[in-house]
Scaffold this active site. Structure first.
Site, mmCIF file in Angstrom:
data_model
loop_
_atom_site.group_PDB
_atom_site.id
_atom_site.type_symbol
_atom_site.label_atom_id
_atom_site.label_comp_id
_atom_site.label_asym_id
_atom_site.label_seq_id
_atom_site.Cartn_x
_atom_site.Cartn_y
_atom_site.Cartn_z
ATOM 1 N N GLY A 115 -27.496 -16.572 38.134
ATOM 2 C CA GLY A 115 -28.892 -16.164 38.126
ATOM 3 C C GLY A 115 -29.457 -15.596 36.849
ATOM 4 O O GLY A 115 -30.627 -15.223 36.806
ATOM 5 N N SER A 123 -25.475 -23.133 32.277
ATOM 6 C CA SER A 123 -24.990 -23.027 33.659
ATOM 7 C C SER A 123 -25.641 -24.038 34.592
ATOM 8 O O SER A 123 -25.245 -24.145 35.750
ATOM 9 C CB SER A 123 -25.227 -21.612 34.197
ATOM 10 O OG SER A 123 -26.617 -21.315 34.219
ATOM 11 N N GLY A 183 -28.373 -12.028 37.252
ATOM 12 C CA GLY A 183 -27.328 -11.901 38.260
ATOM 13 C C GLY A 183 -26.154 -11.077 37.746
ATOM 14 O O GLY A 183 -25.783 -11.174 36.568
ATOM 15 N N GLY A 186 -22.669 -13.017 35.874
ATOM 16 C CA GLY A 186 -22.614 -13.314 34.452
ATOM 17 C C GLY A 186 -22.913 -12.120 33.583
ATOM 18 O O GLY A 186 -22.370 -11.996 32.481
ATOM 19 N N TYR A 193 -25.494 -4.601 28.456
ATOM 20 C CA TYR A 193 -26.019 -3.337 27.932
ATOM 21 C C TYR A 193 -27.368 -3.034 28.574
ATOM 22 O O TYR A 193 -27.999 -3.890 29.188
ATOM 23 C CB TYR A 193 -26.159 -3.405 26.406
ATOM 24 C CG TYR A 193 -27.318 -4.260 25.941
ATOM 25 C CD1 TYR A 193 -28.563 -3.692 25.678
ATOM 26 C CD2 TYR A 193 -27.182 -5.637 25.784
ATOM 27 C CE1 TYR A 193 -29.630 -4.465 25.268
ATOM 28 C CE2 TYR A 193 -28.247 -6.421 25.375
ATOM 29 C CZ TYR A 193 -29.474 -5.826 25.116
ATOM 30 O OH TYR A 193 -30.536 -6.603 24.721
ATOM 31 N N ASN A 482 -23.429 -12.821 25.761
ATOM 32 C CA ASN A 482 -24.377 -13.109 26.839
ATOM 33 C C ASN A 482 -25.649 -13.758 26.318
ATOM 34 O O ASN A 482 -26.415 -14.331 27.096
ATOM 35 C CB ASN A 482 -24.731 -11.830 27.605
ATOM 36 C CG ASN A 482 -23.869 -11.643 28.838
ATOM 37 O OD1 ASN A 482 -23.047 -12.482 29.171
ATOM 38 N ND2 ASN A 482 -24.041 -10.525 29.520
ATOM 39 N N TYR A 483 -25.898 -13.645 25.023
ATOM 40 C CA TYR A 483 -27.021 -14.334 24.400
ATOM 41 C C TYR A 483 -26.480 -15.581 23.697
ATOM 42 O O TYR A 483 -26.426 -15.655 22.471
ATOM 43 C CB TYR A 483 -27.722 -13.422 23.397
ATOM 44 C CG TYR A 483 -28.420 -12.223 23.996
ATOM 45 C CD1 TYR A 483 -28.691 -12.147 25.358
ATOM 46 C CD2 TYR A 483 -28.818 -11.157 23.196
ATOM 47 C CE1 TYR A 483 -29.330 -11.048 25.909
ATOM 48 C CE2 TYR A 483 -29.469 -10.053 23.732
ATOM 49 C CZ TYR A 483 -29.725 -10.005 25.086
ATOM 50 O OH TYR A 483 -30.368 -8.910 25.618
#
Length: 536
Positions: A115, A123, A183, A186, A193, A482-483
């Site tokens: 999500g 994804s 979500g 992930g 952060y 994550n980016y």
């Protein structure tokens, strides 16, 4: 397998050419590979009837709407984006086990969707036949307020978690991000952060246990998986190693009311000098204060002349009076007054930091369809030394060259973040980091990210990336996993190729350890995507 892939390719071609035909015509098209996968999944699941209602292929009328709903960065909502062969929306663990088994058997790759923003669409898109494992139905939240813990399934969003906590207490929260649609699966897998990181660290630092499925369908918790795998999935990209079924989280204490303020300053009002001092103050001040900034270029009134506007957004874990006393001592130049400070519940502060009016009902955090989606391209950097005023002026000039589609969002580190070793978990951006600098251009007024205007914006973003080189970390130039940013590279046939992006996300020691752990738990590299942990 080659025959199945060929059938799939022909099917998609026919489907594309015939998209305007009736649903009856579409239903007559047969993708043998997909049908075999579906039959396999049904026969290996507990309830074949319910399974048939949880699997979707392009011949289903709901296939495209489901896929579109899961796309949080709308620049990928275009016909050219490669879509899944099959979307599976499991409701239980046995169905996930069946999907893993059948995807291997019938030659599909897996993409796991829980999500989040997923800035590069990894994804829900791939250039190979793949099954999109959409965990949207797995979103339960089980709170134990007395023990200050929560078991949270992967597709529960940050907004849903915050809201659930707020219905039980105003004195506990979870240290995660400000974007309510993300979500938990992930988010924590990459570290995570947010506004509480200077006091409590990342989301991954506050994980107590996990329920986790490996590529063979075996289920583990923290004890049974061992220290190495538990270390890897908290910040190393959990989807490289398996599927998170639930995280056990440590909730943290917060005051009943926090204090929030928003203050705008322009270049003419001394914004440059304020930001210069901000770099020294924000990472070292009392860890109860998180002081985020957003930097824009804007026209002055109705003129053609531009100025720089900096928005200072503060959230303090305490009262207005204590905050004002702190700022009077450490950052009086900012000019924060009592009138712009507001004491709110933590849940209300989340609404405000998301950019919504204070009066917005907190229930919006649970309404996934009511919260706007992104349409942008972004890149992240970390600074380990203050940028001099001469450098800031160069950055401001570059911002003024943009057409108004860009912003810089800057979060201070320090505090608790500096107390963790950079190898405590794979997320390495710890002691010495002053600021995280996020650079973004948006395409909201464009029909796609490939229009001439959009391409100019992308070129501008890359030129800003070049301009920042002397002012951000180096050897490696750090980035946040994550980016995801495919501009960093996607090669992974050997360590030299993979290090171009892997060491930027995790640094050398952590990246090498992640590769070793991956080789043990997924030696055939079944769970892979661009910029996932490789196997050599």
């Amino acid at each position: 397998m080659k025959k199945s892939q060929m059938s799939f390719s022909v099917f998609l071609l026919v489907l594309t050419l015939s998209f305007s035909n009736s649903s009856a015509t579409l239903s007559s098209l047969v993708d043998v590979g997909s049908e075999n996968f579906i039959s396999c999944t049904q026969s290996n699941s507990n309830n074949a009837t319910s399974t048939s209602q949880l699997i979707f292929t392009p011949v289903n009328a709901s296939f495209i709407p489901i896929w579109q709903d899961r796309v949080q960065n709308t620049r990928f909502l275009k016909p050219s984006t490669p879509k899944p062969s099959v979307i599976v929306t499991p409701v239980d663990e046995t169905m996930i086990q069946a999907v893993l088994f059948c995807a291997k058997k019938h030659g599909y790759e897996i993409r796991i969707r829980s999500g989040g923003h997923d800035w590069e669409g990894l994804s829900y898109s791939a250039d190979v036949p793949f099954v999109m494992l959409d965990l949207n139905n797995m979103r339960s939240i089980d709170l134990d307020i007395a023990k200050r813990t929560a078991w949270v399934q992967p597709a529960a969003t940050l907004g849903e978690l915050y809201y659930s906590i707020s219905q039980k207490t105003d004195t506990l929260y979870f240290p995660a991000g400000v974007c309510p649609t993300v979500g938990l699966g992930g988010y924590i897998g990459g570290g995570g952060y947010g506004n509480l990181m200077r006091k409590y660290g990342t989301g991954a630092d506050n994980v107590l246990d996990v329920r986790f499925m490996d590529v063979n369908g075996n289920i583990f918790d923290r004890k049974s998986m061992g220290k190495d795998l538990f270390w890897a999935i908290r910040g190393g990209g959990a989807s490289s190693f398996g599927i998170v079924l639930a995280w056990k989280l440590q909730l943290v204490p917060v005051p009943e009311k926090v204090t929030v303020f928003i203050l705008n300053k322009t270049s003419e009002e001394g914004a440059t000098e304020l930001f210069h001092k901000y770099q020294y103050v924000a990472p070292t001040i009392d860890r109860n204060l998180h002081l985020r900034t957003q930097v824009f270029a804007q026209y002055i009134g109705n003129t053609t002349k531009k100025t720089i506007r900096i928005m200072f957004e503060g959230i303090y874990q305490g009262t207005r009076d204590t905050l004002l006393s702190l700022l009077d001592e450490k950052f009086p130049e900012l000019g924060v007054t009592r009138e712009i400070c507001e004491e709110l519940r933590s849940i209300e502060s989340t609404v405000v930091f998301w950019g919504l009016p204070r009066s917005t009902p907190i229930e919006i955090l649970t309404n996934r369809s009511a919260i706007f989606k992104l349409n942008n391209k972004s890149k992240a950097d970390f600074s380990r030394k203050p940028i001099p005023i001469s450098g800031l002026k160069k950055i401001w000039r570059k911002l003024k060259e943009n057409d108004g589609s860009a912003l810089l969002m800057i979060n201070p580190f320090g505090g608790r973040m500096a107390e963790y070793s950079e190898t405590a978990i794979p997320y390495p951006h710890r002691a010495g980091v002053l600021l995280q600098i996020l650079k973004t251009v948006n395409f909201y007024d464009q029909t796609s990210d490939t229009t001439p205007t959009s391409l100019k914006r992308l070129a501008w973003l890359r030129s800003m990336e070049d301009l920042l080189t002397p002012y951000v970390s180096n050897n490696p130039r750090e980035a946040y996993s994550n980016y995801n940013d495919l501009d960093l590279g996607v090669g992974n046939s050997n360590y030299e190729e993979a290090s171009l992006w892997g060491e930027r996300f995790w640094k050398r020691d952590n990246f090498k350890r992640l590769i070793q752990i991956k080789a043990k738990v997924d030696p055939h590299n079944f769970l892979k995507r661009p910029q996932s942990i490789p196997v050599f």
